[in-house]
Design an enzyme around this catalytic site. Structure first.
Site, mmCIF file in Angstrom:
data_model
loop_
_atom_site.group_PDB
_atom_site.id
_atom_site.type_symbol
_atom_site.label_atom_id
_atom_site.label_comp_id
_atom_site.label_asym_id
_atom_site.label_seq_id
_atom_site.Cartn_x
_atom_site.Cartn_y
_atom_site.Cartn_z
ATOM 1 N N CYS A 114 0.809 -1.223 0.000
ATOM 2 C CA CYS A 114 0.000 0.000 0.000
ATOM 3 C C CYS A 114 0.842 1.273 0.000
ATOM 4 O O CYS A 114 0.358 2.346 -0.370
ATOM 5 C CB CYS A 114 -0.952 0.010 1.186
ATOM 6 S SG CYS A 114 -2.138 -1.351 1.181
ATOM 7 N N HIS A 250 -3.213 7.487 1.915
ATOM 8 C CA HIS A 250 -3.619 6.160 1.460
ATOM 9 C C HIS A 250 -5.046 5.913 1.935
ATOM 10 O O HIS A 250 -5.374 6.147 3.097
ATOM 11 C CB HIS A 250 -2.669 5.108 2.039
ATOM 12 C CG HIS A 250 -3.136 3.703 1.833
ATOM 13 N ND1 HIS A 250 -3.584 3.239 0.614
ATOM 14 C CD2 HIS A 250 -3.231 2.663 2.696
ATOM 15 C CE1 HIS A 250 -3.929 1.970 0.738
ATOM 16 N NE2 HIS A 250 -3.731 1.598 1.988
ATOM 17 N N ASN A 280 -9.993 0.091 -0.500
ATOM 18 C CA ASN A 280 -8.531 0.126 -0.427
ATOM 19 C C ASN A 280 -7.961 -0.446 -1.717
ATOM 20 O O ASN A 280 -8.016 -1.655 -1.949
ATOM 21 C CB ASN A 280 -8.059 -0.686 0.789
ATOM 22 C CG ASN A 280 -6.545 -0.632 0.982
ATOM 23 O OD1 ASN A 280 -5.800 -0.236 0.093
ATOM 24 N ND2 ASN A 280 -6.094 -1.051 2.148
#
Length: 323
Positions: A114, A250, A280
């Site tokens: 990520c 993020h 996500n």
């Protein structure tokens, strides 16, 4: 005079299939309300059968090139952040290179889960400031729907597929924080925490595997480490939270985003949030949010933008840039 890596164009791509939370109610003991209350996610996009990470990355790359008024042949390097490349090798970046008609440059993948786009952006900045490249295409792209355990309600409802891209171009600045372009970066990792977020497959097991996560521990590390890395990146150039126009974090979980913003001392009115629509998307989430933020009229030229992310490894970092 100082050589800077300035954002010339931005773009993104999301697969056609939109998956609302209600779809998970058919197969899991969960609900739309449960998912929203714990993550802020309302829907996400899943890639179509046969649609690969490099396909998504290519669409985002072409959108960024069009925004910059450039073609594939104008690019010197491609840095693609992903944990879900089409194949073990060659890199997804080389596939994008062929797809956009680039024959003179070089291309490679970066894998920091990520946090991948922050790592890719930092590498791209280094290529430009060192003079090795004048224009770099930086991409984050993922098909995390291919590595989900669909029986695990704590993880499979959180992730989505997508891609975002930036074109960075060399420009000359005065060497001050008023310059456009990347102003500072901060990268970190700590392999002691590798078992908190991982995929239980790979070359060693000869299978793809699925994502595993210790959610509570990842949450705790995320809030602590994201605020600290953003602060560090700002401190490197003598700036603070009051100087920031936009935080583009993020997009993992709305509670992490809110807690990090509070620790940073930045109001949510200065945070670009897309997690409700995309879920996500790992390395794709920051460039996706940057592209959406610009399209929505939030991010404008001259704005000071802070991006920060954390992913498996654990790996985390931040980039401060002036749009």
């Amino acid at each position: 005079m100082t050589r800077r890596a300035v954002v010339k164009g931005v773009g993104h791509y999301l697969p056609d299939r939109v998956v609302p939370n209600s779809e998970f109610e058919k197969t899991l003991e969960t609900s739309n309300e449960w998912i929203i209350s714990r993550s802020g996610i309302e829907r996400r996009h899943f890639a179509a059968e046969g649609q690969t990470t490099s396909d998504l990355a290519t669409r985002a790359a072409n959108a960024a090139l069009a925004d910059a008024g450039l073609t594939g042949e104008d690019i010197d390097a491609i840095v693609l952040a992903t944990s879900t490349a089409d194949m073990t090798f060659p890199s997804a970046a080389t596939m994008v290179q062929a797809n956009i008609g680039n024959t003179k440059g070089f291309a490679f993948d970066v894998q920091a889960v990520c946090a991948g786009f922050v790592f890719a952006l930092t590498n791209a900045n280094a290529l430009i400031t060192s003079g090795q490249a004048d224009r770099v295409l930086v991409i984050g792209a993922e098909t995390f729907s291919r590595i989900m355990d669909w029986t695990d309600r704590s993880t499979c409802v959180l992730f989505g597929d997508g891609a975002g891209a930036l074109v960075l171009e060399a420009a000359t600045g005065d060497g001050t924080t008023a310059d456009r372009g990347v102003l500072s970066t901060d990268l970190n990792s700590d392999g002691r925490y590798r078992d908190l977020l991982y995929v239980d497959g790979g070359v060693a097991t000869q299978n793809t595997g699925v994502l595993r996560m210790v959610g509570k521990e990842v949450f705790r590390h995320a809030v602590e480490k994201l605020a600290k890395t953003a602060d560090t990146a700002l401190e490197k150039i003598g700036l603070g939270a009051d100087d920031v126009d936009w935080v583009v974090p993020h997009q993992a979980n709305i509670r992490i985003i809110q807690s990090t913003a509070k620790k940073l001392g930045v109001g949510m009115d200065r945070v670009v949030v897309t997690v409700q629509d995309h879920g996500n998307t790992s390395a794709a989430s920051i460039p996706l949010a940057l592209s959406v933020g610009k399209a929505n009229g939030q991010i404008k030229q001259g704005d000071l933008v802070v991006t920060e992310a954390i992913g498996g490894g654990l790996a985390w970092g931040a980039v401060v840039l002036r749009w």
